[in-house]
Structure formats: C-alpha cells, structure tokens
Design a protein around this motif. Sequence first.
Motif, PDB file in Angstrom:
ATOM      1  N   UNK A  92      49.119 -11.771  59.578  1.00 50.31           N
ATOM      2  CA  UNK A  92      48.250 -12.941  59.446  1.00 50.31           C
ATOM      3  C   UNK A  92      48.897 -14.049  58.625  1.00 50.31           C
ATOM      4  N   UNK A  93      49.909 -13.669  57.831  1.00 44.56           N
ATOM      5  CA  UNK A  93      50.592 -14.665  57.007  1.00 44.56           C
ATOM      6  C   UNK A  93      51.228 -15.761  57.855  1.00 44.56           C
ATOM      7  N   UNK A  94      51.624 -15.423  59.066  1.00 45.88           N
ATOM      8  CA  UNK A  94      52.357 -16.405  59.867  1.00 45.88           C
ATOM      9  C   UNK A  94      51.420 -17.295  60.687  1.00 45.88           C
ATOM     10  N   UNK A  95      50.119 -17.015  60.655  1.00 45.07           N
ATOM     11  CA  UNK A  95      49.197 -17.845  61.430  1.00 45.07           C
ATOM     12  C   UNK A  95      48.963 -19.150  60.675  1.00 45.07           C
ATOM     13  N   UNK A  96      49.233 -20.314  61.300  1.00 46.58           N
ATOM     14  CA  UNK A  96      49.029 -21.583  60.587  1.00 46.58           C
ATOM     15  C   UNK A  96      47.543 -21.825  60.362  1.00 46.58           C
ATOM     16  N   UNK A  97      47.247 -22.270  59.168  1.00 45.06           N
ATOM     17  CA  UNK A  97      45.855 -22.503  58.785  1.00 45.06           C
ATOM     18  C   UNK A  97      45.163 -23.462  59.758  1.00 45.06           C
ATOM     19  N   UNK A  98      45.890 -24.520  60.158  1.00 49.47           N
ATOM     20  CA  UNK A  98      45.291 -25.553  61.008  1.00 49.47           C
ATOM     21  C   UNK A  98      44.744 -24.967  62.303  1.00 49.47           C
TER      22      UNK A  98
END
Lengths: 235, 384
Positions: A54-60
């Motif tokens: 999940x760390x690599x999922x961009x917040x936007x």
Amino acid sequence: MLDQNGMARSFLNSLIITIPSTLLTILVAAFAAYAFAWMKFPLRNFLFLVMVGLLVVPLQMTLIPVLKLYVSLNEWFGFLGHDVPLLGGRWFGTNSYAGIWVAHTAYGLPFAVYLLRNFFGGLPRDLFESAYLDGASDFKVFRRIVLPLSMPAIAALAIFQFLWVWNDLLVALIFLGDPDRAPMTLTITNLVSSFGTSYQLLTAAAFISMALPLVVFFALQRYFVQGILAGSVKG
Amino acid sequence: MASVTFDKVTKRFDSGLPAVNDFNLVVPDKEFLVLVGPSGSGKSTALRLLAGLEEITEGRIFIGDRLVNNIPPKDRDIAMVFQSYALYPHMTVYDNMAFGLTLRKLPKEEIRRRVDEAARILGIEGFLKRKPRALSGGQRQRVALGRAIVRDPAVFLFDEPLSNLDAKLRVQTRAEISKLHLRLGTTFIYVTHDQVEAMTMATRIVVMNQGTIQQVGTPQELYDRPRNLFVAGFIGSPAMNFFDGTVVQEEGALAIDTGSFKLPVAKEKEKQLSAYLGGKVTLGIRPENIHSADFTPMGIRSEIVEGEVEVTESLGNEEILYLSRDGKQFLARVDPRTDARPGQTIRVAMDFERLHTFDPERGESIGLPATEEKVEREAEAASP
C-alpha cells in the motif's frame, strides 16, 4: 497578524487535527506491528506484504474512492454529525475533525506499521520468552516491554507523522472544506489567492507554521540519540 | 519441587527433520541434570519444549504428575535463565526480579521479601536500584538467576547461561550454581555445549546428538563407559584418540593390531572381544591414558609405542603432545617433565587396561550391555 484572516484559529485547528492524527496512527500501528512481529496467525506474512504494498499507492489516486466511502459512512453514522459546541468546532461527520483524523490515520498506517514492525521484530526474542515465562500476556508484554523499549522508533514515527499531517494541504482541502476548521496550510494558501502576491504576509505565516515542527523535533530528538536497548542482552 | 518426564517426545520443525527425536527421560526431583551436545543436537529444543516455548509434535511431557503439553509456559511453574540473560533493559534490577511476581499479583511486602532474599543469596543487594546496562556481565547473570529464584519454581531451566562470561567468571559461577542447587533443593535442568560444565555440575548427564539421546549417566559413568563413539569422542578433553584395528590372537591372548602397533586386550574384555577375532574394531584411548614412558605412573599395565612429536602444548601442570605414527595423529597428556620437542621421536606408554573398543559399523561400545538395558528401563518408567 495572528488575528488577521483567522490565522490564530487556523493554528489551533492545525493542532486539533495533527495531535490526534499522530497519536491515533501510533496507537493503531503499534498494535498491528506487534501482531505482525510476534503473534502467530494465518497469512501473517501475506497480510504484511499487502500492507507494505500500500506504500506505493499514490494518495491522489485514492481521494475519490475514499471520499465516497467517507460520505456514505456519514450517512450511516449521520446521528454523530452534530456540532459539539466545544471550541466552536464540528467534531464528527463530514467536514469534521474526526473525519480528517481517520483519513490521516489511514494514510499514515502503512508506513507506520512497516517502520514499527521492523523495529519490534528486531527486539531480542529472549525478552519476550522471558516475559511469557514470567507470566505476562501478549498485552502485558506489549505495554510493559515493547512500548518502553520502542521509544526511539515511536519517537521517529511521531516526528514523521506529525510533520506530514502538519504540512498536509491536500487531505485537509478534500476532507475539511470548511474555513472554520481549516488548518494553517489551507489558510496560508488562501492568503495567496485573496491578497495576490503579498509576500510579507505569506512569509510571516509560513514562519509561524514552521515553529511548531521545530519544537516537536527538538523535544523528541533525544530519543534518537539514546541507546535504549543497551544492557538488555549480552554485554 | 517436581520430577520431569519426557515420554516419546518428538519435535519436528517445518523443514520436516526432527530436532528432537523419540526423547525419553525421567528426571527425578532435586536432580541436577545436564543436557550436553554439539550445536544442533536438539538439547536446547528439548529444554524449550519443557518450558512450553515450542510446541511438541508428538509425545507427552509431565512436570510432577501433571501433563503439561497444553499448558502455557506461565502456568508450568518453571523458571528459565537464558544465555543472553534477557533482562528487561528499561527496568531496575529490583523491577526485573519483581516483574514475574507483580504479574502474579503477590502482595508488595511478599515481593520485597523474596527479592531481598534472592539478592542476598546472590550478593547483589547493592545493585537493586541500577539498570542492567550499568552492570557487568557477571552481575547481569546473577540478576537473571535472581529473577528465576524469586519465582520459587518447581523446576529451574538453564539455557547455556555461562556462555557469555569470561573463563574465570565461568568457573566461579559454575560453582555458585552448584551451590545454589544444593541450597534450593529444586530440580535443575541445564543445557550446555561445554562438556566441562556438564561434568563438573551434573548429578546426571544426557549426551545428545542429532536430536537423539546418546547416553544417560553420571559424569563418571560417561567417562568410564561411553556407550558409543560419539559419547567417547565428546566427553573428555582433549578428546579420545581413535584407531582402526583388527582383533588378533597372540600367544593365547587377544590383542588389537592397528597396523603400526599392537595392544594386548585386558582380561575382562577378552570375552566380548573374542567374537570379533579376525574382524575390525575401533580402538579408543584417552590422551590421559597415554603416558610418557619415562614418567609412567605406578601400577598400570602399559605397552610402549613410539611416536613422532609434531606439536607440544605445555600447560604447566601437564603437557599435551600431538604425536603421529604412520601418518595417524594422536594426542597424549603427559607429565610436564617429559622432554619432548617437535620432530623428536618419543616413547609413550599406552595404558591398555583403559582401552575402549567399539564396533566400527554400529559405532557402539563392545561389551557394555548394561547401559542399553538402562535406557529401556527408563523408557518404560517414562510412561506412568
């Protein structure tokens, strides 16, 4: 200056948003990290991997789905959406403090769990076994052994999370549209648009918003320096 | 205070190979039992099974009459001292020792009384307010012992507790643990890889290798009558010398011919060895049973053998010679007055009455049926 444009109020809002968001993240992440590091349950490593992923999922990318979920949750828990006359704020429901706490906590968790799990996992196994033999339950081990020994990691995490939430503009903009509860970042941004390029105001406001993170860093930095584990095993 | 019984205990890890295999053992109340073996022999695993830190794959473990297979570690009434001490670094020495008692909700005065008593026994009264990091290795070791003592458990477990101490402190602590055993009168189970620790402290030793028990016996039994090649090579320092030999008949008596020298067989061994006449045996002789020919003790029957000195190690009270004969190296522990220099050929006297003979195929001692029966008896006793 402080009273202009609700800057004092924004400073307070920033605090109201940041402190619970940080504490909540640490609390939830510490429990999760302990479980990932020291408790046996099925799919433990897989779940941890997903979490790290999940760390690599961009917040936007997540803003729209999370916001939709957020609004629908509010429909279900709409009865909570009353204004509480404390500090003149709206504490629950959409556009509320609680809403943004949850959002910040959720966005902060993957990194927090990752960081703490690795630290907890590095604690000597003997300590845990010794505590189990002494009669401690998992919760006791967590509270009496793991938490005190993990202060360096928790302090590091607190600083990261505090700075991230304090400096956040995007999440506040999306989840907290109301100017009454806007944090400093939002208010400062609005300064630019409403006064054109009045840099004297902008720099002054930015300085105020910088002051607190500095205080936090210097307050917690001693935990980095201290070798808290010294003396536990071997020597 | 309790006995401990292992009944056909097996532990397999995920890899499938058993770390402990068909482990049968009865430890009577108040015994000081030492589990000894090389690393990976399963001795620590056996201890951890007893502590409840690992789950048993097969078999049963009893503490007293109580089956403890499904009882969590904290309810087994045991205390363990770890190799790393495992002190809680953020607590004072007092809190470290009191931790287990606090969790058991004992009254404050009782806790204080027990901690003070243990501190007095161990001589650490002065350090109760310190943190572990302010203590030396030996002091930390005492705190770890103290933490076990205050619990007043039925069984004490020790997992290589002396490995992190320096040599002098180790000898000293060894004696103190022995004293503690006498004083507390509780069952001690102690794991070590150091056979000297095992020999000096144990009332009984269990030698383990590759997850199985090799031999159980008193230190002297293991030294005098090792049941197989492994035990023979493991107990004793420097280790026993082994030679391949053939049993031959010579002037009406049996002898063992190693190809480079012949040793007569002592009378009491002739009967068992006669079955091997003409066949191969492995001959074992301890370095301390090889004397310098010039300083042979009185009253021993020995055979003179020549060997070339490769290295000498003088320890002051004795001298260890690394000898070789026809390319085969062996050690002798001789009188320090022996004049031996590398390169020299020296005459040594081998005490052939203290020979050990082993079946080279099975690796088992020839003519020691007694121990075999004993193990079986124990296995039977293990199932109450």
